[in-house]
Design a protein around this motif. Structure first.
Motif, PDB file in Angstrom:
ATOM      1  N   GLY A 264       0.783  -1.228   0.000  1.00 42.77           N
ATOM      2  CA  GLY A 264       0.000   0.000   0.000  1.00 42.77           C
ATOM      3  C   GLY A 264       0.812   1.274   0.000  1.00 42.77           C
ATOM      4  N   ASP A 265       1.911   1.304   0.746  1.00 50.51           N
ATOM      5  CA  ASP A 265       2.699   2.533   0.852  1.00 50.51           C
ATOM      6  C   ASP A 265       3.633   2.759  -0.338  1.00 50.51           C
ATOM      7  OD1 ASP A 265       1.656   3.530   3.256  1.00 50.51           O
ATOM      8  OD2 ASP A 265       2.873   2.145   4.429  1.00 50.51           O
ATOM      9  N   ARG A 266       3.656   1.833  -1.275  1.00 51.05           N
ATOM     10  CA  ARG A 266       4.478   2.018  -2.474  1.00 51.05           C
ATOM     11  C   ARG A 266       3.746   2.817  -3.547  1.00 51.05           C
ATOM     12  NH1 ARG A 266       7.373  -3.931  -3.370  1.00 51.05           N
ATOM     13  NH2 ARG A 266       8.112  -4.178  -1.216  1.00 51.05           N
ATOM     14  N   PHE A 267       2.457   3.036  -3.344  1.00 57.16           N
ATOM     15  CA  PHE A 267       1.642   3.733  -4.326  1.00 57.16           C
ATOM     16  C   PHE A 267       0.914   4.895  -3.653  1.00 57.16           C
ATOM     17  CE2 PHE A 267       1.820  -0.780  -5.467  1.00 57.16           C
ATOM     18  CZ  PHE A 267       2.360  -0.719  -6.731  1.00 57.16           C
ATOM     19  N   ASP A 268       0.397   5.792  -4.452  1.00 62.94           N
ATOM     20  CA  ASP A 268      -0.412   6.878  -3.931  1.00 62.94           C
ATOM     21  C   ASP A 268      -1.679   6.295  -3.310  1.00 62.94           C
ATOM     22  OD1 ASP A 268      -1.135   9.930  -4.020  1.00 62.94           O
ATOM     23  OD2 ASP A 268      -2.897   8.862  -4.787  1.00 62.94           O
ATOM     24  N   HIS A 269      -1.902   6.592  -2.032  1.00 62.73           N
ATOM     25  CA  HIS A 269      -3.009   5.972  -1.316  1.00 62.73           C
ATOM     26  C   HIS A 269      -4.363   6.316  -1.907  1.00 62.73           C
ATOM     27  CE1 HIS A 269       0.074   6.167   2.127  1.00 62.73           C
ATOM     28  NE2 HIS A 269      -0.005   4.918   1.739  1.00 62.73           N
ATOM     29  N   LEU A 270      -4.551   7.557  -2.283  1.00 64.56           N
ATOM     30  CA  LEU A 270      -5.833   7.974  -2.829  1.00 64.56           C
ATOM     31  C   LEU A 270      -6.114   7.277  -4.149  1.00 64.56           C
ATOM     32  CD1 LEU A 270      -8.326   9.774  -2.666  1.00 64.56           C
ATOM     33  CD2 LEU A 270      -6.989  11.615  -3.712  1.00 64.56           C
ATOM     34  N   ARG A 271      -5.121   7.253  -5.032  1.00 62.21           N
ATOM     35  CA  ARG A 271      -5.308   6.607  -6.330  1.00 62.21           C
ATOM     36  C   ARG A 271      -5.555   5.110  -6.164  1.00 62.21           C
ATOM     37  NH1 ARG A 271      -0.639   8.033 -10.312  1.00 62.21           N
ATOM     38  NH2 ARG A 271      -1.543  10.084  -9.808  1.00 62.21           N
ATOM     39  N   PHE A 272      -4.827   4.482  -5.247  1.00 61.51           N
ATOM     40  CA  PHE A 272      -4.986   3.053  -4.969  1.00 61.51           C
ATOM     41  C   PHE A 272      -6.419   2.765  -4.530  1.00 61.51           C
ATOM     42  CE2 PHE A 272      -2.499  -0.638  -2.734  1.00 61.51           C
ATOM     43  CZ  PHE A 272      -3.324  -1.565  -3.354  1.00 61.51           C
ATOM     44  N   ALA A 273      -6.964   3.600  -3.630  1.00 63.55           N
ATOM     45  CA  ALA A 273      -8.325   3.398  -3.132  1.00 63.55           C
ATOM     46  C   ALA A 273      -9.350   3.573  -4.244  1.00 63.55           C
ATOM     47  CB  ALA A 273      -8.600   4.368  -1.986  1.00 63.55           C
ATOM     48  N   VAL A 274      -9.163   4.578  -5.104  1.00 66.22           N
ATOM     49  CA  VAL A 274     -10.091   4.810  -6.212  1.00 66.22           C
ATOM     50  C   VAL A 274     -10.135   3.593  -7.132  1.00 66.22           C
ATOM     51  CG1 VAL A 274     -10.487   6.170  -8.296  1.00 66.22           C
ATOM     52  CG2 VAL A 274      -9.901   7.323  -6.158  1.00 66.22           C
ATOM     53  N   ILE A 275      -8.959   3.090  -7.508  1.00 64.44           N
ATOM     54  CA  ILE A 275      -8.899   1.943  -8.420  1.00 64.44           C
ATOM     55  C   ILE A 275      -9.537   0.710  -7.791  1.00 64.44           C
ATOM     56  CG2 ILE A 275      -7.320   0.344  -9.585  1.00 64.44           C
ATOM     57  CD1 ILE A 275      -5.417   2.732  -9.964  1.00 64.44           C
ATOM     58  N   ALA A 276      -9.236   0.448  -6.511  1.00 66.56           N
ATOM     59  CA  ALA A 276      -9.772  -0.734  -5.844  1.00 66.56           C
ATOM     60  C   ALA A 276     -11.294  -0.671  -5.761  1.00 66.56           C
ATOM     61  CB  ALA A 276      -9.165  -0.869  -4.450  1.00 66.56           C
ATOM     62  N   ALA A 277     -11.843   0.487  -5.389  1.00 64.54           N
ATOM     63  CA  ALA A 277     -13.299   0.621  -5.282  1.00 64.54           C
ATOM     64  C   ALA A 277     -13.957   0.451  -6.654  1.00 64.54           C
ATOM     65  CB  ALA A 277     -13.652   1.975  -4.684  1.00 64.54           C
ATOM     66  N   PHE A 278     -13.370   1.039  -7.673  1.00 62.35           N
ATOM     67  CA  PHE A 278     -13.942   0.938  -9.014  1.00 62.35           C
ATOM     68  C   PHE A 278     -13.911  -0.505  -9.519  1.00 62.35           C
ATOM     69  CE2 PHE A 278     -13.602   1.078 -13.666  1.00 62.35           C
ATOM     70  CZ  PHE A 278     -14.748   1.795 -13.978  1.00 62.35           C
ATOM     71  N   VAL A 279     -12.783  -1.194  -9.322  1.00 60.20           N
ATOM     72  CA  VAL A 279     -12.667  -2.582  -9.771  1.00 60.20           C
ATOM     73  C   VAL A 279     -13.683  -3.469  -9.052  1.00 60.20           C
ATOM     74  CG1 VAL A 279     -11.152  -4.613  -9.751  1.00 60.20           C
ATOM     75  CG2 VAL A 279     -10.261  -2.395 -10.496  1.00 60.20           C
ATOM     76  N   SER A 280     -13.888  -3.218  -7.760  1.00 63.66           N
ATOM     77  CA  SER A 280     -14.853  -4.042  -7.019  1.00 63.66           C
ATOM     78  C   SER A 280     -16.257  -3.879  -7.595  1.00 63.66           C
ATOM     79  CB  SER A 280     -14.829  -3.665  -5.539  1.00 63.66           C
ATOM     80  OG  SER A 280     -15.336  -2.351  -5.325  1.00 63.66           O
ATOM     81  N   GLY A 281     -16.634  -2.646  -7.943  1.00 61.97           N
ATOM     82  CA  GLY A 281     -17.952  -2.426  -8.517  1.00 61.97           C
ATOM     83  C   GLY A 281     -18.125  -3.106  -9.862  1.00 61.97           C
ATOM     84  N   VAL A 282     -17.120  -2.998 -10.723  1.00 61.12           N
ATOM     85  CA  VAL A 282     -17.192  -3.634 -12.047  1.00 61.12           C
ATOM     86  C   VAL A 282     -17.260  -5.145 -11.908  1.00 61.12           C
ATOM     87  CG1 VAL A 282     -15.942  -3.998 -14.208  1.00 61.12           C
ATOM     88  CG2 VAL A 282     -16.028  -1.711 -13.185  1.00 61.12           C
ATOM     89  N   ALA A 283     -16.443  -5.719 -11.008  1.00 62.00           N
ATOM     90  CA  ALA A 283     -16.460  -7.168 -10.805  1.00 62.00           C
ATOM     91  C   ALA A 283     -17.809  -7.634 -10.267  1.00 62.00           C
ATOM     92  CB  ALA A 283     -15.341  -7.572  -9.841  1.00 62.00           C
ATOM     93  N   LEU A 284     -18.432  -6.816  -9.426  1.00 67.49           N
ATOM     94  CA  LEU A 284     -19.742  -7.193  -8.891  1.00 67.49           C
ATOM     95  C   LEU A 284     -20.805  -7.166  -9.983  1.00 67.49           C
ATOM     96  CD1 LEU A 284     -21.428  -8.032  -6.520  1.00 67.49           C
ATOM     97  CD2 LEU A 284     -21.587  -5.637  -5.812  1.00 67.49           C
ATOM     98  N   PHE A 285     -20.746  -6.172 -10.860  1.00 65.91           N
ATOM     99  CA  PHE A 285     -21.660  -6.166 -12.009  1.00 65.91           C
ATOM    100  C   PHE A 285     -21.518  -7.469 -12.798  1.00 65.91           C
ATOM    101  CE2 PHE A 285     -21.052  -1.288 -12.158  1.00 65.91           C
ATOM    102  CZ  PHE A 285     -22.019  -1.130 -11.167  1.00 65.91           C
ATOM    103  N   GLY A 286     -20.257  -7.854 -13.048  1.00 62.93           N
ATOM    104  CA  GLY A 286     -20.019  -9.083 -13.802  1.00 62.93           C
ATOM    105  C   GLY A 286     -20.548 -10.315 -13.100  1.00 62.93           C
ATOM    106  N   ALA A 287     -20.374 -10.379 -11.767  1.00 59.46           N
ATOM    107  CA  ALA A 287     -20.834 -11.545 -11.015  1.00 59.46           C
ATOM    108  C   ALA A 287     -22.352 -11.688 -11.082  1.00 59.46           C
ATOM    109  CB  ALA A 287     -20.385 -11.423  -9.556  1.00 59.46           C
TER     110      ALA A 287
END
Length: 387
Positions: A264-287
């Motif tokens: 987590g600390d190797r990347f920008d925390h805000l950007r990391f959180a945005v990407i993770a939240a977005f990916v979770s939503g897209v994966a849930l749509f797919g499921a």
């Protein structure tokens, strides 16, 4: 002033992780014992839903108020009292002879749990000032450990003939020595001290704080919604398959937090959180829309993995944005998180009866994407944000 038994940073961190194991365990305790509780009190799912609602409201109240109390009374005092109150609530649940008293016991149980949640998040923000992403992710990994262990062991104890009241009371007793250690262990005080010049960190209802509160509320609404209704969503599958999918979801979430703790600390925390939240939503749509059961279950595991980093990273961003108000900010955001978990997951039941559970699960995906969108409104803090 009590004698401090331990004066090392590591001891406070270990104690914080132990506290999160306990609230992770206790948070899944009554859901794991729901059949026994309903049988003994002759109650329905609707009655248990009322218990969950009271508990969640009090949990949110404890999260909001605990941070402000910490700024006035100090972290050791508040955390020790919080876990003690949490234990008192669960002891009352165990000995309640009638339903109204059982429902009343949800008040101290929820208040203490919420104060612990917000308070320990604030503790880690102060302990890990240079690597908050790793620290917060590791902390929430331990919450997941407690949440994973509770149903596993509780189910086997009940099958072995142990009374559910004994399990709940034993949990309360186990909390007490840990509560005492909180009052005796050296840790950052959490006091909010204003310099003589009157300079202070702005909090108020600034856009970054509002955006963070919306983001964490939407995220928790989505996470609890998926976790609470996943087995029902897979109603066409055998029960063992559906419960196995729920285990995979939680395993994915735990691994996601472990990954975040390492990277987590190797990347920008805000950007990391945005990407993770977005990916979770897209994966849930797919499921939801994919016709193959195996692929759907695999995507639900991906949802859990992507969910994992979001909560601790939001807390990390808040600590960076408001470094002088960690106790109040962590409590406020923990409260906002519980508000999200209180509002949408119960609403998925009526939605299931009207538009279908699949549509309700899509709604959880929309909330995950909305969390990412709210985080986009947060900007890096200026070098000095004073007034």
């Amino acid at each position: 002033m009590p004698v401090l038994l331990v004066r090392r940073k590591g001891a406070a961190a270990v104690l914080g992780c132990l506290g999160f194991i306990l609230i992770g365990w206790s948070g899944l305790l009554i859901p794991s014992l729901i059949r026994s509780v309903e049988l003994d009190f002759h109650k329905t799912d609707g009655d248990i839903g009322l218990f969950y609602f009271v508990y969640a409201v009090c949990y949110a109240t404890g999260s909001f108020g605990g941070g402000l109390l910490t700024e006035r009374l100090g972290r050791r005092t508040v955390l020790g009292l919080a876990l003690g109150i949490h234990a008192l609530g669960f002891a009352a649940l165990a000995i309640a002879p009638v339903w109204p008293l059982f429902l009343l016991a949800a008040i101290p149980a929820g208040l203490g749990g919420g104060e612990m949640d917000g308070g320990v998040n604030g503790l880690f923000l102060d302990l890990f000032t240079t690597n908050r992403g790793r620290g917060l992710s590791a902390l929430h990994l331990f919450y997941g450990v407690g949440a994973l262990l509770s149903p596993f062991f509780v189910g086997r104890l009940v099958e072995a003939g142990v009374a559910w009241q004994a399990i709940v009371f034993g949990t309360a007793i186990a909390m007490l020595p840990v509560a005492l250690l909180y009052t005796l262990t050296d840790m950052p005080t959490g006091h909010h001290e204003v310099a003589e010049t009157g300079s202070r960190i702005r909090v108020g209802f600034a856009l970054p704080l509002v955006a963070l509160a919306i983001a964490i509320g939407c995220y928790v609404a989505a996470e609890i919604g998926v976790s609470s209704w996943l087995v029902r969503f897979l109603g066409s599958a055998p029960l063992t398959t559906a419960t196995g999918a729920l285990s995979l979801f939680w395993l994915g979430l735990t691994l996601g937090r472990l990954m975040s703790a390492v990277l987590g600390d190797r990347f920008d925390h805000l950007r990391f959180a945005v990407i993770a939240a977005f990916v979770s939503g897209v994966a849930l749509f797919g499921a939801v829309v994919v016709p193959d059961l195996t692929v759907s279950i695999a995507l639900l595991a991906v949802v859990g993995f992507a969910f994992g980093p979001v909560y601790p990273l939001i807390m990390t961003v808040a600590g960076q944005r408001f470094p002088g108000r960690t106790a109040a900010i962590s409590g406020l955001l923990a409260g906002a998180a519980v508000v999200g978990g209180t509002l949408y997951p119960p609403a998925m039941g009526p939605l299931s009866e009207t538009v279908g559970l699949g549509a309700a699960m899509v709604g959880a995906g929309v909330l995950a994407v909305a969390s990412a969108g709210a985080l986009l409104l947060v900007r890096r803090p200026p070098a000095l944000n004073t007034a």
